[in-house]
Design a protein around this motif. Structure first.
Motif, PDB file in Angstrom:
ATOM      1  N   VAL A  46       0.834  -1.208   0.000  1.00 27.47           N
ATOM      2  CA  VAL A  46       0.000   0.000   0.000  1.00 27.47           C
ATOM      3  C   VAL A  46       0.868   1.256   0.000  1.00 27.47           C
ATOM      4  CG1 VAL A  46      -1.621   1.362   1.383  1.00 27.47           C
ATOM      5  CG2 VAL A  46      -1.991  -1.091   1.087  1.00 27.47           C
ATOM      6  N   THR A  90     -11.436  -2.350  -0.034  1.00 21.54           N
ATOM      7  CA  THR A  90     -10.438  -3.166  -0.720  1.00 21.54           C
ATOM      8  C   THR A  90      -9.074  -2.531  -0.479  1.00 21.54           C
ATOM      9  OG1 THR A  90     -10.547  -1.920  -2.802  1.00 21.54           O
ATOM     10  CG2 THR A  90     -12.105  -3.746  -2.525  1.00 21.54           C
ATOM     11  N   TRP A  91      -8.009  -3.213  -0.904  1.00 20.43           N
ATOM     12  CA  TRP A  91      -6.669  -2.654  -0.711  1.00 20.43           C
ATOM     13  C   TRP A  91      -6.486  -1.391  -1.554  1.00 20.43           C
ATOM     14  CZ3 TRP A  91      -2.738  -1.924  -4.284  1.00 20.43           C
ATOM     15  CH2 TRP A  91      -2.954  -2.474  -5.546  1.00 20.43           C
ATOM     16  N   ALA A 128      -7.386   1.478   0.543  1.00 23.35           N
ATOM     17  CA  ALA A 128      -6.287   1.818   1.455  1.00 23.35           C
ATOM     18  C   ALA A 128      -5.245   2.666   0.746  1.00 23.35           C
ATOM     19  CB  ALA A 128      -5.649   0.539   2.002  1.00 23.35           C
ATOM     20  N   THR A 161      -8.030   5.212   6.507  1.00 23.07           N
ATOM     21  CA  THR A 161      -8.021   3.843   5.996  1.00 23.07           C
ATOM     22  C   THR A 161      -9.095   2.984   6.632  1.00 23.07           C
ATOM     23  OG1 THR A 161      -5.635   3.959   5.578  1.00 23.07           O
ATOM     24  CG2 THR A 161      -6.612   1.777   5.677  1.00 23.07           C
ATOM     25  N   ALA A 212     -11.549   1.918   3.960  1.00 21.62           N
ATOM     26  CA  ALA A 212     -11.134   0.585   3.508  1.00 21.62           C
ATOM     27  C   ALA A 212     -11.532  -0.518   4.473  1.00 21.62           C
ATOM     28  CB  ALA A 212      -9.617   0.553   3.303  1.00 21.62           C
ATOM     29  N   GLU A 229      -6.588  -8.086   3.334  1.00 22.26           N
ATOM     30  CA  GLU A 229      -7.125  -7.231   2.273  1.00 22.26           C
ATOM     31  C   GLU A 229      -6.832  -5.752   2.529  1.00 22.26           C
ATOM     32  OE1 GLU A 229      -8.873  -6.138  -1.225  1.00 22.26           O
ATOM     33  OE2 GLU A 229      -8.541  -8.191  -0.537  1.00 22.26           O
ATOM     34  N   THR A 230      -7.147  -5.273   3.729  1.00 22.51           N
ATOM     35  CA  THR A 230      -6.937  -3.852   4.041  1.00 22.51           C
ATOM     36  C   THR A 230      -6.250  -3.630   5.383  1.00 22.51           C
ATOM     37  OG1 THR A 230      -9.093  -3.591   5.146  1.00 22.51           O
ATOM     38  CG2 THR A 230      -9.026  -3.273   2.755  1.00 22.51           C
TER      39      THR A 230
END
Length: 222
Positions: A18, A92-93, A96, A168, A172, A178-179
């Motif tokens: 990320v 979802t990522w 993020a 985040t 997210a 995933e996050t």
């Protein structure tokens, strides 16, 4: 050397992913914005400058909530992206990355802008006198002399993305694999009983990465 367990490895790799993607994604826009603010005077410049730095003042949760309203699955933009590209951003990522990018963008702009403003104007005027085009001046003078700002901005952006929490978790979510980045993992760990050791390990990993990034930044700058 601390051996990472499976949980820590997943969280660490996602956090780095990320932070790296976020930094690379905003590098170009940050340089263009910094160059514009440093070299041009135009109507509304103060407003745009304030707007860019707004994430530094607002609570990160507010930024996350605004992103959720704008890009959430039930929003106009989010629904359009989902239908046209079959892509869901929120939780979802990618969410993020977006949240981290917005929070880190002002720091990137400030670092590059400062480097550009330190360039001697007489050097640019001499280049114009010798017949250099704007593109050549940009590539041969402005860009090389902005190297320090780009490096510092990259490290600041990476570190800010690595430590992002409020925006985040709002936009997210806190989904393992995933996050869930390092700050979110620390928060989740602290909610469990007798989890101080696990939290300390995650904190140590975060400090190590941040410190290593600063050392690398200082060496490159020198």
């Amino acid at each position: 050397m601390i051996l990472l367990n499976n949980y820590e490895s997943v969280v660490l790799l996602l956090s780095i992913k990320v932070a790296v993607v976020s930094t690379l994604m905003i590098m170009g826009p940050a340089f263009i914005t910094a160059h514009l603010l440093a070299t041009k005077n135009f109507y509304g410049k103060s407003f745009i400058d304030s707007l860019i730095h707004l994430p530094l003042i607002l609570p990160p949760v507010v930024i996350g909530f605004m992103l959720l309203i704008l890009l959430g699955r039930n929003s106009i933009v989010g629904s359009f992206i989902n239908q046209s590209l079959n892509l869901s951003i929120s939780f979802t990522w990618i969410a993020a990355v977006v949240a981290s990018s917005i929070m880190a963008f002002p720091l990137f702009v400030r670092a590059i802008r400062q480097s550009i403003e330190e360039i001697d104007v007489k050097l640019l005027e001499a280049a114009k006198t010798l017949g250099a085009s704007r593109l050549k001046i940009f590539l041969s003078i402005i860009l090389p002399l902005s190297k320090k700002g780009i490096v510092v901005g990259s490290i600041l952006s990476f570190g800010r993305s690595l430590g992002e929490f409020g925006a985040t978790i709002t936009f997210a979510g806190n989904i393992f694999g995933e996050t869930q980045t390092i700050p979110l993992a620390i928060y989740s760990t602290l909610q469990e009983p007798n989890s101080e050791l696990a939290a300390f390990r995650l904190v140590g990993i975060s400090i190590f990465i941040s410190f290593a990034a600063l050392i690398i930044s200082n060496q490159i700058t020198k």
